[in-house]
Design a protein around this motif. Sequence first.
Motif, short mmCIF file in Angstrom:
data_model
loop_
_atom_site.label_atom_id
_atom_site.label_comp_id
_atom_site.label_asym_id
_atom_site.label_seq_id
_atom_site.Cartn_x
_atom_site.Cartn_y
_atom_site.Cartn_z
N SER A 71 13.91 -0.57 1.42
CA SER A 71 12.70 0.08 2.91
C SER A 71 12.57 2.19 2.90
CB SER A 71 11.76 -0.39 3.82
OG SER A 71 13.64 -0.78 4.11
N ALA A 92 2.05 -7.04 -1.13
CA ALA A 92 3.22 -6.10 -1.29
C ALA A 92 4.73 -6.97 -0.34
CB ALA A 92 2.99 -4.90 -0.18
N LEU A 93 4.24 -8.10 0.77
CA LEU A 93 5.69 -8.61 1.44
C LEU A 93 6.22 -9.69 0.37
CD1 LEU A 93 4.43 -8.58 5.48
CD2 LEU A 93 6.52 -7.10 4.52
N ASN A 134 -0.76 2.64 4.33
CA ASN A 134 -1.41 1.55 3.28
C ASN A 134 -0.66 2.32 1.66
OD1 ASN A 134 -4.51 0.07 2.59
ND2 ASN A 134 -3.89 1.29 4.83
N THR A 141 5.76 -0.02 -1.80
CA THR A 141 6.16 -1.55 -2.33
C THR A 141 5.25 -1.85 -3.03
OG1 THR A 141 6.51 -1.10 0.12
CG2 THR A 141 7.31 -3.26 -1.22
N LEU A 142 4.71 -2.48 -3.04
CA LEU A 142 4.11 -3.14 -4.29
C LEU A 142 4.27 -2.57 -5.77
CD1 LEU A 142 2.15 -5.82 -5.16
CD2 LEU A 142 0.48 -4.79 -4.55
N THR A 163 -5.83 -3.46 3.75
CA THR A 163 -4.63 -2.47 4.49
C THR A 163 -3.97 -4.66 4.88
OG1 THR A 163 -5.14 -1.05 6.00
CG2 THR A 163 -3.31 -2.26 6.03
N TRP A 171 2.17 0.34 1.82
CA TRP A 171 2.79 -1.08 1.45
C TRP A 171 1.89 -0.79 -0.31
CZ3 TRP A 171 -1.61 -2.05 -2.80
CH2 TRP A 171 -2.63 -2.09 -1.59
N GLY A 193 -3.08 -6.06 1.11
CA GLY A 193 -2.47 -5.26 0.60
C GLY A 193 -1.28 -5.82 1.23
N TRP A 194 -0.58 -5.71 2.70
CA TRP A 194 0.70 -5.99 2.95
C TRP A 194 0.80 -7.42 2.81
CZ3 TRP A 194 4.66 -3.45 3.65
CH2 TRP A 194 4.60 -2.20 4.09
#
Length: 282
Positions: free
Chosen positions: A126, A267-268, A175, A181-182, A260, A178, A263-264
């Motif tokens: 991160s 991504a998580l 946004n 990250t993704l 949002t 994520w 997406g999160w």
Amino acid sequence: MQASSTVDRPAAPPENSSRSWRKAFNDIAEGTKQRQLWAHLGWQDIKQRYRRSVIGPLWITISMGMTVTALGILYAKLFEKDITTHLPYVAVGFIVWGFISGCLTDGTEVFIQNEGLMKHLPAPLSVHILRLIWRQTLLFGHNMVIYFIVLAIMRMPISFTVVMAIPAIMLLIANGAWVATLFGVISTRFRDIPPVIGSLMQLIFFMTPIVWDADILEERGGSLSLAKINPLYHYIEIIRDPLLGSDIVLTNWLVVGGITVAGWMLALLVLRNYRARVTYWI
């Protein structure tokens, strides 16, 4: 020689032991705590780009300003729009698009470009995401100067709705995190993703109402739905509407809010399953 390179390559971590929600959330928490590191690296990214330049990062604003002015005047003529309203419209659209495009294109290579740093400086993944988001936020802040200059030149008043731009910008930044990250994790495994995203961004730019007004679709006998099925239309509108004093459209906020959350979650899930394998893949 082939056998030697295989031996030197670090072993992939066991999949089951590394897949943990606790480790994924710890990565984000630890990365957030190291704000001095990612804030310094993000600022250095911008200084490095304009080292030995006379006016430094101001080139960011000048370059964007020239593009906004040229395309704003051109498309106002092409679509017979009032330049005093169309130029601010194009300015805000370009500024928001710059942030979105930066998060998507740079996000696909956020770990690939930091390969050396990641192998020599153990840090949460991160940290590199926050470094990218911080850099894009600084660029966004630089470009917002253009918005105020255009408003002053066009003598366009600022409405009280401008306060709604603050949560909209915060939502945009969330946004960006994520997305980086993704696509950052996926791109380390599948190296075709960055050029694919880069090519698609050029197409999406022309499909999104940035230099052209969405209302022109209905004026020319088309349907506004053609613009609304593009998710990026809603991202731009939640910031452009308050900054230009237009009515706040609830649908735009609901669409962005829904994307949002979804997406999160995605991504998580990717961070939980593949966080430990990113260093191996790069």
